[in-house]
Design an enzyme around this catalytic site. Structure first.
Site, mmCIF file in Angstrom:
data_model
loop_
_atom_site.group_PDB
_atom_site.id
_atom_site.type_symbol
_atom_site.label_atom_id
_atom_site.label_comp_id
_atom_site.label_asym_id
_atom_site.label_seq_id
_atom_site.Cartn_x
_atom_site.Cartn_y
_atom_site.Cartn_z
ATOM 1 N N HIS A 71 43.454 8.290 63.620
ATOM 2 C CA HIS A 71 42.220 9.052 63.331
ATOM 3 C C HIS A 71 42.210 9.525 61.884
ATOM 4 O O HIS A 71 41.166 9.854 61.345
ATOM 5 C CB HIS A 71 42.079 10.245 64.291
ATOM 6 N N LYS A 76 52.061 8.818 59.812
ATOM 7 C CA LYS A 76 53.264 9.359 59.161
ATOM 8 C C LYS A 76 54.274 9.776 60.208
ATOM 9 O O LYS A 76 53.910 10.351 61.238
ATOM 10 C CB LYS A 76 52.824 10.604 58.362
ATOM 11 N N LYS A 100 51.368 17.547 65.330
ATOM 12 C CA LYS A 100 51.995 18.361 64.272
ATOM 13 C C LYS A 100 51.148 18.351 62.996
ATOM 14 O O LYS A 100 50.880 19.394 62.405
ATOM 15 C CB LYS A 100 53.379 17.760 63.992
ATOM 16 N N LYS A 112 56.118 7.109 64.381
ATOM 17 C CA LYS A 112 57.574 7.313 64.418
ATOM 18 C C LYS A 112 58.255 5.956 64.476
ATOM 19 O O LYS A 112 57.679 4.990 64.984
ATOM 20 C CB LYS A 112 57.963 8.133 65.659
ATOM 21 N N SER A 369 56.452 16.376 52.840
ATOM 22 C CA SER A 369 56.260 14.925 52.690
ATOM 23 C C SER A 369 54.847 14.639 52.191
ATOM 24 O O SER A 369 54.621 13.736 51.380
ATOM 25 C CB SER A 369 56.449 14.217 54.030
HETATM 26 P P1 NAD Z 1 70.621 15.064 61.421
HETATM 27 O O1 NAD Z 1 71.102 13.733 61.801
HETATM 28 O O2 NAD Z 1 70.639 15.454 59.980
HETATM 29 O O3 NAD Z 1 71.391 16.230 62.221
HETATM 30 C C1 NAD Z 1 71.517 16.289 63.595
HETATM 31 C C2 NAD Z 1 72.798 17.045 63.897
HETATM 32 O O4 NAD Z 1 72.884 17.301 65.314
HETATM 33 C C3 NAD Z 1 74.044 16.262 63.517
HETATM 34 O O5 NAD Z 1 74.877 17.075 62.708
HETATM 35 C C4 NAD Z 1 74.690 15.944 64.861
HETATM 36 O O6 NAD Z 1 76.096 15.865 64.793
HETATM 37 C C5 NAD Z 1 74.232 17.128 65.701
HETATM 38 N N1 NAD Z 1 74.333 16.884 67.142
HETATM 39 C C6 NAD Z 1 74.182 15.732 67.824
HETATM 40 N N2 NAD Z 1 74.348 15.928 69.140
HETATM 41 C C7 NAD Z 1 74.615 17.241 69.302
HETATM 42 C C8 NAD Z 1 74.906 18.066 70.419
HETATM 43 N N3 NAD Z 1 74.938 17.572 71.653
HETATM 44 N N4 NAD Z 1 75.146 19.381 70.214
HETATM 45 C C9 NAD Z 1 75.109 19.904 68.979
HETATM 46 N N5 NAD Z 1 74.848 19.169 67.877
HETATM 47 C C10 NAD Z 1 74.601 17.854 68.024
HETATM 48 O O7 NAD Z 1 69.128 15.140 62.017
HETATM 49 P P2 NAD Z 1 67.963 16.111 61.591
HETATM 50 O O8 NAD Z 1 67.126 15.411 60.578
HETATM 51 O O9 NAD Z 1 68.519 17.444 61.306
HETATM 52 O O10 NAD Z 1 67.091 16.139 62.941
HETATM 53 C C11 NAD Z 1 67.408 17.017 64.006
HETATM 54 C C12 NAD Z 1 66.175 17.188 64.877
HETATM 55 O O11 NAD Z 1 65.090 17.699 64.067
HETATM 56 C C13 NAD Z 1 65.623 15.913 65.515
HETATM 57 O O12 NAD Z 1 65.060 16.241 66.775
HETATM 58 C C14 NAD Z 1 64.515 15.498 64.567
HETATM 59 O O13 NAD Z 1 63.533 14.698 65.208
HETATM 60 C C15 NAD Z 1 63.960 16.848 64.191
HETATM 61 N N6 NAD Z 1 63.210 16.858 62.941
HETATM 62 C C16 NAD Z 1 63.771 16.479 61.758
HETATM 63 C C17 NAD Z 1 63.022 16.552 60.591
HETATM 64 C C18 NAD Z 1 63.613 16.242 59.237
HETATM 65 O O14 NAD Z 1 62.925 16.480 58.214
HETATM 66 N N7 NAD Z 1 64.836 15.752 59.139
HETATM 67 C C19 NAD Z 1 61.682 16.967 60.628
HETATM 68 C C20 NAD Z 1 61.144 17.365 61.862
HETATM 69 C C21 NAD Z 1 61.912 17.303 62.996
#
Ligand code: NAD
Length: 478
Positions: A71, A76, A100, A112, A369
């Site tokens: 839309h 993204k 979002k 995604k 972003s």
């Molecule tokens: P990342 O890979 O940088 O970090 C994730 C961390 O979670 C890692 O350190 C990992 O070891 C840890 N982890 C994995 N399993 C675990 C468990 N069972 N218990 C505790 N810790 C655990 O990823 P991220 O970019 O920080 O993303 C994390 C979440 O945030 C995801 O759901 C992602 O979709 C969401 N998110 C990320 C962004 C972004 O800008 N990176 C934006 C919006 C949403």
């Protein structure tokens, strides 16, 4: 968009959870059932496989890109590198991106991507091959481009992967002026933007701060207003978790617990986020951190310790019927996408808790972003045109006021008034403004119709209404 291949081969339910939340919220809107169905469905689901060379042989990699809603263009959303990723999850995360973006007024549709690998099992060269080939596959099907679909980092990916994507896309599109806008979350040296790396965590911290600043809402759940001294447990010390913890502690909260996949640590008097991070970097584990008073081999136990605010920032489905009864926090701020199951959420509300939903709480990443994409399209860094001009104007003003009043400012006061805004300051200011405004939009929606019941539903209602207007403006729907 052509090439929509839908393969429903997983027994997961993340996408149906998102749809269930959508349907619940849709009752509080007045839109045509067909329009609601159009908003809710995933428009394009592209599943593909490609081989890479590994060791002496080959390995076939499963991958996806889902464009949930066009839309607004481009679409993204991040790319998840995880051996657990599946089609249902990518569809759910793409849908969340649509809502979002609408919630924080970022003019994109949601998308995604997913690559089914555990990055720890691959060399840097192999990861580069996988990422570049993934990009080529997207480009072949018109699933990437600054005006089409713009990926970003997610779980398991970061700036390095984004720079491989940008380079591959630019190589395939020689002379395309806006090629660098094909992906965000790039390193600053490769057309990225200051503040993007920490944006999601900073946004999470601002969301939590805004929530606890509303005295009447805090009174209802038995907390005093303000972040100062609030006890926080964070799950995940990756990009989102680390930065959420860092900024929450800068804003005055006490980080009492940190959970990683190898275990959890707790200290009711507070943990120093930076030294925990360094400890994990040097030893490979958060366990054994000298400042911890308790540690748990089972990381899930860490979530159940005493605190005011819980920030799940690792993965989805972490707070479920299995543990909700033992969660002691009164506020859950969803740094991760989909960390709370609908059943657990219902119980949490019944017990009088507040959930700041993922679609809003972690929108800081896509907000910055968006700024990065604008910078790439305008080909000029924020602040470059006006910084010196602002400084000169401010200097003239300060000199004039000092001359008229005869009061001399201290050098520190002078410097802070005169200073023109840098790119980082403008980005952080835009992010803060977005997070604060959006929080109050959601709260207003809830206040205007208390039957909506909670912030997640209110956020959905606001998003649905905005997306419906886009379709109406496009002339697609009456
Ligand atoms: P990342 O890979 O940088 O970090 C994730 C961390 O979670 C890692 O350190 C990992 O070891 C840890 N982890 C994995 N399993 C675990 C468990 N069972 N218990 C505790 N810790 C655990 O990823 P991220 O970019 O920080 O993303 C994390 C979440 O945030 C995801 O759901 C992602 O979709 C969401 N998110 C990320 C962004 C972004 O800008 N990176 C934006 C919006 C949403």
């Amino acid at each position: 968009m052509s090439n929509s291949i839908i393969i429903a081969d997983q027994d997961t339910h993340f996408f149906s959870d998102v749809c269930q939340n959508f349907d619940h919220a849709a009752q509080f809107t007045k839109h045509d059932a067909g329009l609601l169905d159009q908003i809710k469905s995933c428009n394009s689901v592209y599943r593909f496989r490609f081989p890479i060379r590994k060791g002496n042989g080959f390995e076939v990699i499963d991958a996806w890109r889902v464009e949930h809603s066009q839309h607004q263009s481009p679409t993204k959303g991040g790319i998840r590198y995880s051996e657990m990723v599946n089609e249902d999850e990518v569809m759910a995360l793409a849908a969340l991106m649509t809502y979002k973006c609408a919630i924080v007024n970022v003019p994109f549709g949601g998308a995604k991507g997913g690559i089914k690998i555990n990055p720890k099992n691959y060399t840097v060269t192999e990861l580069e091959n996988i990422t570049r080939r993934y990009t080529v596959e997207l480009a072949k099907k018109n699933f990437i481009g600054p005006s089409i679909d713009v990926p970003a980092p997610d779980y398991g990916s970061g700036e390095r992967e984004m720079s491989w994507i940008a380079d591959t896309y630019a190589t395939m599109n020689p002379g395309q002026l806006d090629a660098m806008g094909c992906v965000t979350g790039k390193p600053i040296a490769l057309h990225g933007i200051a503040g993007r790396r920490e944006a999601t965590g900073r946004g999470v911290a601002i969301a939590a701060r805004e929530c606890v600043s509303v005295g009447e809402d805090m009174q209802k759940i038995g907390l005093t207003p303000g972040l100062s001294g609030k006890k926080v447990i964070v799950q995940g010390l990756g990009n989102v978790g680390y930065h959420s913890a860092k900024f929450l502690s800068e804003f005055g909260a006490l980080i009492v617990g940190i959970c990683e996949y190898e275990g959890a640590i707790y200290n009711a008097d507070g943990l120093d986020v930076e030294t925990v991070f360094l400890h994990r970097k040097t030893t490979g584990s958060i366990l054994g951190y000298p400042g911890a008073k308790k540690e748990f081999k089972n990381p899930m136990e860490g979530l159940e310790q005493p605190c005011d605010i819980l920030v799940p920032a690792a993965l989805e489905n972490q707070i479920t019927l299995a543990n909700i009864g033992r969660i002691q926090a009164k506020i859950i701020v969803e740094g991760a996408n989909g960390p709370t199951s609908p059943e657990a959420e219902a119980i949490f509300y019944k017990n009088g808790g507040i959930i700041i939903p993922d679609m809003y709480a972690n929108a800081g990443g896509v907000t910055v972003s968006y700024f990065e994409w604008l910078k790439n399209l305008s080909h000029v860094a924020f602040g470059r045109m006006n910084r010196r001009f602002e400084e000169n104007s401010n200097l003239n003003l300060v000199n004039m006021v000092e001359g008229i009043t005869g009061v001399a400012l201290s050098p520190v006061q002078r410097a802070s008034i005169i200073k023109g805004a840098s790119e980082l300051e403008l980005v952080n200011s835009g992010l803060e403004d977005t997070m604060i405004r959006s929080y109050h939009e959601i709260r207003e929606t809830l206040l205007n119709n208390p039957k909506i019941g909670n912030q997640r539903t209110a956020a959905f209602v606001g998003a649905i209404n905005k997306i419906a207007v886009s379709y109406q403006n496009l002339g697609v729907w009456p």
